[in-house]
Design a protein around this motif. Structure first.
Motif, PDB file in Angstrom:
ATOM      1  N   GLU A 184     -49.141 -29.740  25.042  1.00 57.17           N
ATOM      2  CA  GLU A 184     -48.668 -30.813  25.709  1.00 57.17           C
ATOM      3  C   GLU A 184     -47.288 -31.326  24.857  1.00 57.17           C
ATOM      4  N   TYR A 201     -44.372 -29.327  25.811  1.00 60.62           N
ATOM      5  CA  TYR A 201     -43.844 -29.593  27.230  1.00 60.62           C
ATOM      6  C   TYR A 201     -43.112 -30.996  27.140  1.00 60.62           C
ATOM      7  N   VAL A 202     -43.707 -31.891  26.631  1.00 62.76           N
ATOM      8  CA  VAL A 202     -43.111 -33.393  26.738  1.00 62.76           C
ATOM      9  C   VAL A 202     -41.553 -33.195  26.030  1.00 62.76           C
ATOM     10  N   MET A 203     -41.605 -32.744  24.921  1.00 64.64           N
ATOM     11  CA  MET A 203     -40.230 -32.385  24.099  1.00 64.64           C
ATOM     12  C   MET A 203     -39.508 -31.468  24.695  1.00 64.64           C
ATOM     13  N   ASN A 204     -39.904 -30.408  25.563  1.00 69.10           N
ATOM     14  CA  ASN A 204     -39.145 -29.610  26.206  1.00 69.10           C
ATOM     15  C   ASN A 204     -38.562 -28.549  25.104  1.00 69.10           C
ATOM     16  N   HIS A 205     -39.481 -28.459  24.044  1.00 74.68           N
ATOM     17  CA  HIS A 205     -39.041 -27.544  22.736  1.00 74.68           C
ATOM     18  C   HIS A 205     -39.081 -26.151  23.062  1.00 74.68           C
ATOM     19  N   GLN A 206     -38.017 -25.381  22.982  1.00 76.11           N
ATOM     20  CA  GLN A 206     -37.796 -23.965  23.306  1.00 76.11           C
ATOM     21  C   GLN A 206     -37.933 -22.990  22.163  1.00 76.11           C
TER      22      GLN A 206
END
Length: 122
Positions: A82, A85-90
């Protein structure tokens, strides 16, 4: 000796200081998702490190890190998923454990276990 909650807070403070002294940036502390709480979320060299801190006053029942069982790992993975997803970490992620073992005189031994486990869920 400190109460259970005080011991945990003291262990987390020592773990945080250890990470910062070693070049990690602390992004979040005590991040909660559902039934899971991630003690420390750090960042270093493009990697998000989800860190579980375990503090104990003795090792008669096992080392502190032994208490991060499969159930706890699963909860940590769900919370980490989660957070990613929230931080949009790639980028990359890692799961570490920091164990803090106190003696009767409040001296401690800190052990930082990098890549403590690798969940198949991510």
């Amino acid at each position: 000796m400190a109460t259970h909650n005080d011991l945990g807070r003291q262990g987390e403070a020592l773990a945080k200081a250890h990470l910062e002294a070693n070049g990690y940036e602390i992004m979040d502390e005590n991040w909660v998702f559902g039934k899971a709480e991630i003690d420390l979320i750090a960042y270093k060299a493009g990697v998000i490190i989800f860190t579980e801190v375990k503090a104990r006053t003795g090792n008669g029942f096992g080392e502190p890190e032994d208490f991060v069982d499969a159930r706890k790992q699963k909860l940590l993975v769900q919370a980490a998923d989660e957070y990613i997803y929230v931080m949009n970490h790639q980028g990359d992620v890692r799961f570490d454990i920091i164990s803090v073992l106190f003696d009767r005189n409040s001296n401690y031994k800190l052990k930082h276990i990098e890549d403590a486990f690798w969940p198949s869920a991510l």
